[in-house]
Write an enzyme that holds these catalytic residues in place. Structure first.
Site, PDB file in Angstrom:
ATOM      1  N   SER A   1      -8.143  -4.174 -10.870  1.00  0.00           N
ATOM      2  CA  SER A   1      -9.470  -3.698 -11.256  1.00  0.00           C
ATOM      3  C   SER A   1      -9.585  -2.180 -11.192  1.00  0.00           C
ATOM      4  CB  SER A   1     -10.530  -4.337 -10.364  1.00  0.00           C
ATOM      5  OG  SER A   1     -10.267  -4.065  -9.002  1.00  0.00           O
TER       6      SER A   1
ATOM      7  N   ASP B   1      -2.473  -5.412   4.253  1.00  0.00           N
ATOM      8  CA  ASP B   1      -2.363  -6.358   3.138  1.00  0.00           C
ATOM      9  C   ASP B   1      -0.897  -6.762   2.965  1.00  0.00           C
ATOM     10  OD1 ASP B   1      -3.350  -7.930   1.115  1.00  0.00           O
ATOM     11  OD2 ASP B   1      -3.379  -6.341  -0.389  1.00  0.00           O
TER      12      ASP B   1
ATOM     13  N   ALA C   1       1.811  -4.069 -13.383  1.00  0.00           N
ATOM     14  CA  ALA C   1       0.647  -4.758 -12.819  1.00  0.00           C
ATOM     15  C   ALA C   1      -0.616  -4.082 -13.324  1.00  0.00           C
ATOM     16  CB  ALA C   1       0.679  -4.721 -11.294  1.00  0.00           C
TER      17      ALA C   1
END
Length: 391
Positions: free
Chosen positions: A79, A234, A76
């Site tokens: 940012s 999350d 993955a």
């Protein structure tokens, strides 16, 4: 759309700012919240030489001295960091989370500018609180700089596993960090093998009772609200995994939330009211959670909540776990609840939105994987046990 695309093109700070807007419906207009829901945290992968240079500089030794093998193709790329599969010399499979170059300096520079601009806007805008915007910028800067220190994430992993040990929970697990191969910018941790809870086809083929899997995840997460120092903030798509040994793996502890006892008590009444279909109890809990100087008409609020629950019950659960659609659906429900509250003079703290969003994620999991499961009525789901232990 133009503003969101501009944020994406400006890089790390503004992508994270867009995601903050998307997860804060109590602070921003709904059109901004909806549009910034599309703000992606996926960026082109860095060439592997940058990853090698960072790891070697941080750990102070050649890459090959630490790892027997590292996959140059990332699992993955976001940012702030890039993740690679690797293997240690003792044979342990791991993943390496490597911070991208200059991320912290970029964040500090950008946020100093944003804070200054926010203060100017506050001084020039009549009626705007002197800390309305700058306070949000400060909060976001603090949370993002914390996310840039991978030692904090390693702490979160260890504390979550300690919480699981303390509660004798052997059915869930978080990756174990390797402290000797980790720094503020490099995190080496145990690699999990399994499938995300969103992989419906595999789950239905190989799991006799998907409801049991969900119940494990639910009970673990709900108990963490009061018995752990933080909760996983999350739990979307890929951050919950069914591992090969049948345990639930909680991954990616870069974003966590902190819950005050009073807030969770009010949230418990909120959920209890939803489960009982007691709209007045839900309304009373919302009035307690929210910040308002006005007297709330609880009866009128209860009627609006009843109409919202009818809408929730009529949703089609098909494909709700399919990536972006799932996130947009959750966000739409969250906006609806916030709008109901605002219509009655209630403004919710951001922790309410953050917590409720995770709950809505779980609700989507239930509807897609085990629609027969009633989270509130099923005795296997123990939402309020930890709250009872505190009294």
């Amino acid at each position: 759309m133009l503003l969101r695309e501009t944020f994406e093109s400006l890089g790390t700070t503004y992508i994270k700012l867009g995601q903050f807007i998307a997860s804060s419906p109590s602070l921003f207009p709904d059109e901004y919240v909806e549009e910034f829901q599309k703000c992606l945290d996926k960026t082109p992968a860095l060439p592997f030489r940058f990853i090698r240079d960072t790891v070697e500089a941080e750990l102070g030794r050649p890459l090959e001295d630490v790892y027997a093998w590292v996959d140059p193709q990332p699992l993955a790329s976001a940012s702030i960091a890039q993740v690679h599969a690797a293997r240690l010399h003792n044979g342990d499979d791991v993943v390496i989370k490597v911070q991208k170059p200059n991320v912290r300096n970029v964040l500090l520079t950008d946020f100093n500018f944003l804070y200054f601009a926010a203060r100017v806007v506050e001084m020039l805008t009549p009626g705007l609180s002197r800390s309305a915007v700058s306070g949000v910028v400060e909060e976001l800067q603090g949370s993002m700089l914390e996310e840039c220190d991978f030692r904090q994430e390693a702490d979160n992993l260890e504390r979550f596993n300690e919480f699981l040990n303390m509660t004798q929970n052997t059915r869930a697990v978080a990756p174990t960090p390797y402290r000797e191969f980790s720094t503020a910018r490099v995190l080496t941790m145990e690699r999990f093998f399994g499938v995300p809870l969103t992989n419906l086809e595999i789950l239905r083929q190989h799991v006799p009772d998907p409801a049991e899997t969900l119940i494990t995840a639910l009970n673990t997460w709900f108990s963490s609200l009061m018995l752990c120092d933080f909760f996983h903030a999350d739990v979307h798509a890929g951050n919950l995994m069914l591992l090969r040994d049948g345990r639930i793996g909680f991954i990616d502890f870069g974003m966590v939330g902190h819950m005050r006892k009073e807030t969770w008590e009010a949230m418990a009444r909120f959920f209890d009211g939803i489960g009982r279909g007691d709209h007045r109890l839900v309304a009373e809990a919302m009035a307690t959670i929210g910040m308002t100087r006005e007297k709330v008409d609880v009866d009128a609020l209860a009627r609006d909540i009843e109409r919202f629950q009818d809408k929730l019950a009529n949703l089609d659960p098909t494909s709700l776990l399919e990536g972006g659609r799932h996130d947009r659906e959750v966000n739409r429900l969250l906006l609806d609840i916030v709008h109901i509250g605002e219509h009655h003079g209630i403004r919710f703290p951001r922790e309410f939105a953050l917590l409720l969003k995770q709950f809505l994620y779980f609700d989507r999991y239930v509807q897609a994987l085990a629609p027969e499961l009633d989270m509130f009525a099923d005795t296997r789901v123990d939402i309020f046990a930890t709250l009872d232990q505190l009294h």
